[in-house]
Design a protein around this motif. Structure first.
Motif, PDB file in Angstrom:
ATOM      1  N   LEU A 395      23.800  51.019  10.449  1.00  0.00           N
ATOM      2  CA  LEU A 395      23.375  49.766  11.060  1.00  0.00           C
ATOM      3  C   LEU A 395      23.615  48.630  10.082  1.00  0.00           C
ATOM      4  N   SER A 396      24.214  47.559  10.554  1.00  0.00           N
ATOM      5  CA  SER A 396      24.448  46.391   9.713  1.00  0.00           C
ATOM      6  C   SER A 396      24.374  45.140  10.572  1.00  0.00           C
ATOM      7  N   HIS A 397      24.078  44.023   9.928  1.00  0.00           N
ATOM      8  CA  HIS A 397      23.985  42.750  10.627  1.00  0.00           C
ATOM      9  C   HIS A 397      24.335  41.639   9.651  1.00  0.00           C
ATOM     10  N   SER A 398      25.021  40.607  10.134  1.00  0.00           N
ATOM     11  CA  SER A 398      25.464  39.523   9.266  1.00  0.00           C
ATOM     12  C   SER A 398      24.306  38.760   8.648  1.00  0.00           C
ATOM     13  N   GLN A 399      23.135  38.837   9.259  1.00  0.00           N
ATOM     14  CA  GLN A 399      21.977  38.116   8.747  1.00  0.00           C
ATOM     15  C   GLN A 399      21.079  38.984   7.868  1.00  0.00           C
ATOM     16  N   CYS A 400      21.492  40.184   7.580  1.00  0.00           N
ATOM     17  CA  CYS A 400      20.725  41.058   6.694  1.00  0.00           C
ATOM     18  C   CYS A 400      21.674  41.565   5.615  1.00  0.00           C
ATOM     19  N   THR A 401      21.620  40.935   4.441  1.00  0.00           N
ATOM     20  CA  THR A 401      22.590  41.237   3.384  1.00  0.00           C
ATOM     21  C   THR A 401      21.931  41.527   2.039  1.00  0.00           C
ATOM     22  N   SER A 402      20.610  41.532   1.971  1.00  0.00           N
ATOM     23  CA  SER A 402      19.935  41.757   0.691  1.00  0.00           C
ATOM     24  C   SER A 402      19.409  43.184   0.604  1.00  0.00           C
ATOM     25  N   THR A 403      18.936  43.565  -0.555  1.00  0.00           N
ATOM     26  CA  THR A 403      18.527  44.941  -0.836  1.00  0.00           C
ATOM     27  C   THR A 403      17.375  45.391   0.044  1.00  0.00           C
ATOM     28  N   ILE A 404      17.547  46.499   0.737  1.00  0.00           N
ATOM     29  CA  ILE A 404      16.491  47.091   1.560  1.00  0.00           C
ATOM     30  C   ILE A 404      15.718  48.072   0.692  1.00  0.00           C
ATOM     31  N   ARG A 405      14.468  47.774   0.435  1.00  0.00           N
ATOM     32  CA  ARG A 405      13.660  48.580  -0.472  1.00  0.00           C
ATOM     33  C   ARG A 405      13.052  49.810   0.202  1.00  0.00           C
ATOM     34  N   GLN A 406      12.685  49.695   1.455  1.00  0.00           N
ATOM     35  CA  GLN A 406      12.031  50.825   2.111  1.00  0.00           C
ATOM     36  C   GLN A 406      12.201  50.709   3.619  1.00  0.00           C
ATOM     37  N   THR A 407      12.214  51.860   4.289  1.00  0.00           N
ATOM     38  CA  THR A 407      12.290  51.891   5.747  1.00  0.00           C
ATOM     39  C   THR A 407      11.083  52.636   6.303  1.00  0.00           C
ATOM     40  N   ALA A 408      10.809  52.412   7.579  1.00  0.00           N
ATOM     41  CA  ALA A 408       9.752  53.142   8.291  1.00  0.00           C
ATOM     42  C   ALA A 408      10.201  53.315   9.732  1.00  0.00           C
ATOM     43  N   ILE A 409       9.802  54.426  10.336  1.00  0.00           N
ATOM     44  CA  ILE A 409      10.224  54.761  11.698  1.00  0.00           C
ATOM     45  C   ILE A 409       8.980  54.953  12.559  1.00  0.00           C
ATOM     46  N   SER A 410       8.997  54.383  13.749  1.00  0.00           N
ATOM     47  CA  SER A 410       7.830  54.398  14.633  1.00  0.00           C
ATOM     48  C   SER A 410       7.556  55.793  15.175  1.00  0.00           C
ATOM     49  N   ALA A 411       6.401  55.954  15.807  1.00  0.00           N
ATOM     50  CA  ALA A 411       5.980  57.255  16.326  1.00  0.00           C
ATOM     51  C   ALA A 411       6.919  57.772  17.396  1.00  0.00           C
ATOM     52  N   ASP A 412       7.503  56.868  18.207  1.00  0.00           N
ATOM     53  CA  ASP A 412       8.424  57.304  19.257  1.00  0.00           C
ATOM     54  C   ASP A 412       9.880  57.350  18.777  1.00  0.00           C
ATOM     55  N   SER A 413      10.107  57.095  17.490  1.00  0.00           N
ATOM     56  CA  SER A 413      11.434  57.160  16.857  1.00  0.00           C
ATOM     57  C   SER A 413      12.412  56.147  17.425  1.00  0.00           C
ATOM     58  N   ARG A 414      11.932  55.086  18.062  1.00  0.00           N
ATOM     59  CA  ARG A 414      12.822  54.109  18.685  1.00  0.00           C
ATOM     60  C   ARG A 414      12.782  52.749  18.000  1.00  0.00           C
TER      61      ARG A 414
END
Length: 505
Positions: A395-414
């Protein structure tokens, strides 16, 4: 992809920016409480912010906690529920080595856990005993706490413990063991059986009972200062602790000013010992903590650098260092190969992640994994296929270009959430480019919200499937929307929340 367990059709639906101009390092969705799984929290600088994720992809600020000490910088957070009341609680910890327990229904700090001799890098609650909390520290120890009775149940340290800063911990779903890793390149699996008696005793610990002559506080590890956060934390340099590409969080916290002025958020807990909640200090002085020095398994063969993230996936371990791969393996000690031998199942490969303090997450069903990198991309791997290799999706987007420190995923995985460094804080970009990027951030938020509305906390990039944006309004979960959750200590909470948003917009 045939048989792929990862939802398709991801799109960026919200991007918001907090106002304190420091990186967000902590991110956690409230998966512990099925009634409030639409809540998530972020930590950065000396504050923690609780948000509500709405069905249409919108975000609402529900609560903000600002620590009284501007030298505090929270690195991590974890959700649980309070025994008895069932209230959602949030544990936050960081630079000063203190663990704050926030009750998100009563909007107050209920506990302060004191004991670590240096900063805390990670906290994790037990999968089915909501009172048990693990903390991993720069003091080379791991502590197990009972947050109800406010005692340190056990310390995992000693001759066979970590010989460097402990960066990450994770409970196995069976609840009987956990894994830890850190700056010594070592990964260790520990058993709770060795401290079972202390766990049981802590459950019924009576704070008002007279202390026994054999009790000891067990504060301080390997000769380190026994006084928790007091002496060296505020003055110690965070440069050695923070990721190589980041500025000192402690110095930014001391000098930076955000959109929330003094007096707008009440400082619920003063950092000095005299004003800490009494339960934390008294319980630590009366309860005899168990000392566990021998892990079930230990190896330094998997990675050749700092290990900054570990997660269980069934009985397999997923571990990450700084060399652009996540190892999928399991312990395999033997007389021939050695007691530190491991069976590597595969490697998940990616790019642009050769810095540390980047953390991945696995969805609740253990079907896929999400990991960000330093150019704003999120890699997804289908874990049901086994083996390794390149990502299933990126996944990539032109408006997100800086370091991603952590991710989290919802209970329904969506829904995937990601917290990042702010482009203004560096990120290797020239000043002119950082200024342009910052303007685009605000324009994007304005466009998505329909009107200028910048939430008071650093960048939160949210990727969500198109299908989840049209989720039915009727769910079995209790929506936490009956009234706005107040900022801690505010007498007029709804007005305060709107004022906070308006002051940044």
């Amino acid at each position: 992809v045939g048989g792929c367990k990862i939802p398709r059709g991801w799109q960026l639906v919200r991007r918001v920016k907090e106002d304190h101009n420091q990186a967000l390092f902590g991110l956690a969705i409230n998966l512990y409480d099925p009634r409030r799984q639409n809540l998530f929290a972020t930590t950065g600088a000396n504050r923690a912010t609780v948000y509500e994720l709405q069905n249409d992809g919108g975000i609402q600020v529900r609560q903000v906690y600002v620590d009284a000490d501007k030298n505090e910088s929270f690195f991590c957070c974890a959700w649980s529920v309070e025994c008895g009341s069932g209230d959602s609680i949030l544990a936050i910890a960081g630079q000063l080595g203190l663990i704050r327990i926030l009750n998100c229904q009563h909007h107050r700090v209920t506990r302060t856990l004191v004991g670590h001799g240096n900063s805390i890098n990670d906290v994790r609650f037990h999968p089915y005993k909501p009172a048990l909390l693990l903390s991993a520290s720069k003091d080379e120890s791991i502590r197990l706490w009972n947050v109800n009775t406010c005692v340190c149940v056990a310390l995992f340290t000693g001759d066979c413990g970590h010989r460097g800063e402990v960066l990450t911990v994770d409970f196995h779903l069976d609840g009987n063991r956990f894994v830890s890793a850190g700056m010594d390149n070592a990964i260790k699996v520990w058993s709770l059986d060795q401290c079972e008696a202390a766990i049981e005793k802590a459950e019924t610990f009576d704070l008002n009972a007279p202390p026994s002559s054999s009790s000891s506080s067990s504060l301080g590890v390997k000769g380190k200062a026994k006084g928790n956060k007091a002496q060296s934390h505020a003055s110690s340099s965070s440069a050695s602790h923070k990721p190589a590409d980041s500025k000192s969080v402690a110095s930014q916290a001391a000098g930076g000013k955000g959109g929330v002025g003094e007096g707008e958020v009440s400082e619920s807990s003063a950092p000095d010992h005299a004003s800490l909640p009494a339960a934390g200090l008294q319980a630590a002085g009366k309860f005899r903590s168990s000392i566990v020095q021998m892990p079930m398994f230990s190896t330094a063969r998997i990675h050749r650098n700092y290990v900054d993230c570990v997660r269980w996936c069934g009985d397999l371990l997923l571990t990450k260092s700084t060399h652009n791969k996540v190892a999928v393996w399991k312990p395999a000690p033997s007389k021939g190969a050695g007691q530190d031998a491991a069976l590597v199942i595969g490697e998940l490969l990616y790019s642009n992640s050769d810095i540390w303090f980047l953390r991945f997450n696995i969805d609740p069903a253990h079907s896929f994994m999400a990991l960000g990198n330093k150019v704003g991309q999120i890699y997804l791997w289908d874990l049901t296929k086994g083996g390794g290799g390149r990502e299933t999706l990126k996944l990539s987007h032109s408006q997100c270009t800086s370091t991603i420190r952590q991710t989290a995923i919802s209970a329904d995985s969506r829904t995937i959430l990601a917290v990042t460094d702010d482009d203004q804080s560096g990120g290797g970009m020239p000043a002119a480019e950082r200024s342009q990027t910052s303007s685009k951030d605000l324009a994007l938020v304005s466009e998505l919200h329909g009107e200028p509305q910048v939430l008071p906390d650093r960048l939160g990039a949210i990727a969500q499937t198109a299908a989840s944006a049209s989720t039915e309004s009727g769910t079995s979960s209790e929506r936490f929307t009956s009234s706005p959750v107040p900022i801690v200590g505010f007498p007029h909470t709804e007005m305060a929340a709107h004022a906070l948003i308006d002051s940044v917009a």
